[in-house]
Write a protein that holds these residues in place. Structure first.
Motif, PDB file in Angstrom:
ATOM      1  N   ALA A  30       0.824  -1.210   0.000  1.00  0.00           N
ATOM      2  CA  ALA A  30       0.000   0.000   0.000  1.00  0.00           C
ATOM      3  C   ALA A  30       0.854   1.255   0.000  1.00  0.00           C
ATOM      4  CB  ALA A  30      -0.914  -0.005   1.223  1.00  0.00           C
ATOM      5  N   SER A  31       1.984   1.228   0.703  1.00  0.00           N
ATOM      6  CA  SER A  31       2.820   2.431   0.808  1.00  0.00           C
ATOM      7  C   SER A  31       3.439   2.829  -0.529  1.00  0.00           C
ATOM      8  CB  SER A  31       3.916   2.222   1.854  1.00  0.00           C
ATOM      9  OG  SER A  31       4.717   1.107   1.518  1.00  0.00           O
ATOM     10  N   SER A  32       3.433   1.929  -1.497  1.00  0.00           N
ATOM     11  CA  SER A  32       3.944   2.253  -2.840  1.00  0.00           C
ATOM     12  C   SER A  32       2.809   2.467  -3.835  1.00  0.00           C
ATOM     13  CB  SER A  32       4.842   1.118  -3.339  1.00  0.00           C
ATOM     14  OG  SER A  32       4.069  -0.043  -3.624  1.00  0.00           O
ATOM     15  N   ASN A  33       1.589   2.678  -3.308  1.00  0.00           N
ATOM     16  CA  ASN A  33       0.398   2.750  -4.175  1.00  0.00           C
ATOM     17  C   ASN A  33       0.247   1.481  -5.003  1.00  0.00           C
ATOM     18  OD1 ASN A  33      -0.482   5.343  -3.358  1.00  0.00           O
ATOM     19  ND2 ASN A  33       1.044   6.290  -4.676  1.00  0.00           N
ATOM     20  N   PHE A  34       0.677   0.369  -4.415  1.00  0.00           N
ATOM     21  CA  PHE A  34       0.561  -0.962  -5.024  1.00  0.00           C
ATOM     22  C   PHE A  34       1.345  -1.068  -6.336  1.00  0.00           C
ATOM     23  CE2 PHE A  34      -3.122  -0.127  -2.390  1.00  0.00           C
ATOM     24  CZ  PHE A  34      -3.016  -1.164  -1.486  1.00  0.00           C
ATOM     25  N   ASN A  35       2.508  -0.406  -6.335  1.00  0.00           N
ATOM     26  CA  ASN A  35       3.410  -0.481  -7.487  1.00  0.00           C
ATOM     27  C   ASN A  35       4.625  -1.363  -7.203  1.00  0.00           C
ATOM     28  OD1 ASN A  35       1.978   1.290  -9.260  1.00  0.00           O
ATOM     29  ND2 ASN A  35       2.697   3.032  -8.041  1.00  0.00           N
ATOM     30  N   LYS A  36       5.016  -1.469  -5.923  1.00  0.00           N
ATOM     31  CA  LYS A  36       6.223  -2.220  -5.577  1.00  0.00           C
ATOM     32  C   LYS A  36       5.865  -3.525  -4.877  1.00  0.00           C
ATOM     33  CE  LYS A  36       9.143   1.886  -5.106  1.00  0.00           C
ATOM     34  NZ  LYS A  36      10.028   2.666  -4.193  1.00  0.00           N
ATOM     35  N   LYS A  37       6.708  -4.515  -5.084  1.00  0.00           N
ATOM     36  CA  LYS A  37       6.480  -5.818  -4.475  1.00  0.00           C
ATOM     37  C   LYS A  37       6.634  -5.744  -2.957  1.00  0.00           C
ATOM     38  CE  LYS A  37       7.810  -8.735  -8.400  1.00  0.00           C
ATOM     39  NZ  LYS A  37       8.727  -9.803  -8.869  1.00  0.00           N
ATOM     40  N   MET A  38       5.860  -6.571  -2.296  1.00  0.00           N
ATOM     41  CA  MET A  38       5.928  -6.652  -0.846  1.00  0.00           C
ATOM     42  C   MET A  38       6.074  -8.110  -0.446  1.00  0.00           C
ATOM     43  SD  MET A  38       3.123  -5.378   1.968  1.00  0.00           S
ATOM     44  CE  MET A  38       3.242  -5.840   3.700  1.00  0.00           C
TER      45      MET A  38
END
Length: 452
Positions: A30-38
């Motif tokens: 969420a902190s990457s606006n759902f652009n980065k893998k978690m």
């Protein structure tokens, strides 16, 4: 449990805010606006969502199942699950949930063998029942969210409700830390202030770390909440006190007759003693409301506020501070509701006349600051003092469901589903939490579990 999957159950799940914060969504954060893998080792193995006020319309549960599937999800009253089908609740490492702030006073049951029950605040007692009945395999951790007034309620016995919760957890072998966090202080798009509570069972490695340092050091430097959301290290107002491990005694006697709660916005409770501090956040750059807005061309006219649209009833006349104003259209009504007032009103039931006054609210909402807190009544076209209104280009309008989702850091259209109205989607977000806060706390909790 080190470096292994952390089994989670999510209570009062709503539309899955805790789950998205801990697991990510489609493998992204969420902190990457759902652009980065978690990368996450949290796995929600069981969830429960039931809305008792609308037993025949379980909309939040419908959305939850649509996004996460039906396997391991319960849409039954949690009290009934505990009473009639407790074995369906799997053993777990972490219990999470955002439970409502109600009345947590305690009454003894008719049969002493049943122990304690709550007069109200049923959902807290569901959590208590689960950890108590998991006698041989209690969850090592609890991660809970609530409104910040929990620390000061009820009005006639300030702090009692929170003290009852601490007493219950103490009785079951947990240490507890808490903190009130305003998401906007840490570069998140909404000014939403909530209390976050983490409990550590005495069998956990983190519990052993807590007892090896001072409460102040844990709260400011070494604790999960302090590391996830740093605070200033200057001199702090503090308070200490003791709480019994008998919730009935606490309910009857804690802070009786006092007008001020002994609890500050941060604290640690261990072995019957609490230490609490007035901490101040290390403010991060603000995240302005304008960054979450959709392009005006993508916004339906249904969200526009029209200065041309005449009110359905006749022209309204209002007397405010000896000034007469005329409400001619929809926009005038919004301005009136948001504005400063000092006027005479009449009680429709008994005809009693009284003076009514309230201050003005920013109109339209400031796009260069984080959003005000979303409320459950955010949806619908009817003018309201508390709904958001923005001016985008030359248009006055309400916020869309996607924008409300973004303010809580959910994926776009997370709550979109056949039969779910825009007003219901707004209601979901008014009840939801800021996913980014859960994510940061979850990452730090996982780190400390695995550095034990």
């Amino acid at each position: 449990m080190d470096n292994k999957e952390i089994r989670v159950i999510e209570l009062f799940a709503g539309v899955g805010g805790f789950r998205i914060g801990l697991e990510g969504y489609n493998g992204k954060s969420a902190s990457s606006n759902f652009n980065k893998k978690m990368s996450s080792n949290y796995n929600v193995i069981w969830s429960n969502q039931f809305e008792p006020l609308t037993p025949n319309n379980q909309y939040a549960s419908i959305v939850y199942e649509a996004k996460f599937g039906k396997e391991g999800h319960s849409n039954q009253d949690i009290e009934k699950v505990i009473e009639t089908n407790f074995d369906s609740i799997p053993n777990h490492d972490l219990l999470v949930g955002g439970f409502p702030c109600q009345d947590y006073s305690v009454a003894t049951t008719l049969k002493n063998s049943k122990g304690l029950i709550g007069k109200k605040g049923v959902l807290w007692w569901s959590i208590y029942s689960i950890i108590k009945k998991k006698e041989k395999d209690k969850p090592k951790f609890l991660f809970l969210e609530n409104v910040d007034r929990l620390l000061v309620s009820p009005s006639l016995q300030r702090g009692r409700d929170f003290a009852v919760i601490l007493s219950c957890l103490y009785e079951q072998g947990y240490a507890v830390e808490w903190r009130i966090i305003n998401a906007a202080d840490y570069s998140m798009p909404q000014r939403r202030k909530r209390i976050y509570i983490i409990a550590y069972h005495q069998s956990s490695s983190i519990y052993k770390k807590i007892i090896s340092c001072t409460p102040k050091d844990w709260i400011l430097n070494k604790g999960v909440l302090g590391k996830a959301f740093p605070v200033l290290k200057n001199e702090l107002d503090s308070n200490r006190g003791c709480i019994s491990n008998d919730p009935k005694i606490v309910s009857d006697e804690f802070n009786k007759g006092k007008k001020v709660s002994p609890f500050f916005n941060s604290g640690l409770f261990l072995n019957g003693e609490f230490t609490t501090f007035k901490t101040k956040p290390e403010i991060r750059p603000l995240y302005p409301l304008k960054k979450i807005l959709q392009n005006i061309n993508d916004v339906s006219y249904d969200f526009y506020i029209s200065p041309e649209l005449k009110l359905k009833k006749e022209l309204e006349k209002k007397q405010i501070d000896s000034e007469t104003i005329y409400i001619k259209n929809e926009l005038d009504m919004w301005k009136y509701l948001k504005g400063k007032k000092k006027e005479e009103r009449i009680n429709k039931i008994n005809g009693f006349k009284y003076k009514y006054a309230e201050g003005s609210m920013t109109f339209p909402d400031d796009l260069d600051k984080p959003s005000r807190t979303i409320i459950t009544g955010e949806g619908g076209k009817s003018p309201s003092r508390f709904k958001h209104v923005i001016q985008q280009e030359s248009v006055y309008r309400r916020l869309t469901p996607i924008e409300l989702e973004r303010l809580n850091m959910f994926p776009d259209n997370h709550t979109k589903f056949e039969g779910i109205t825009d007003s219901k989607r707004a209601f979901f977000m008014g009840n939801a939490l800021v996913v980014g806060v859960i994510e940061k706390i979850g990452l730090e909790l996982f780190k400390q579990i695995n550095n034990g």
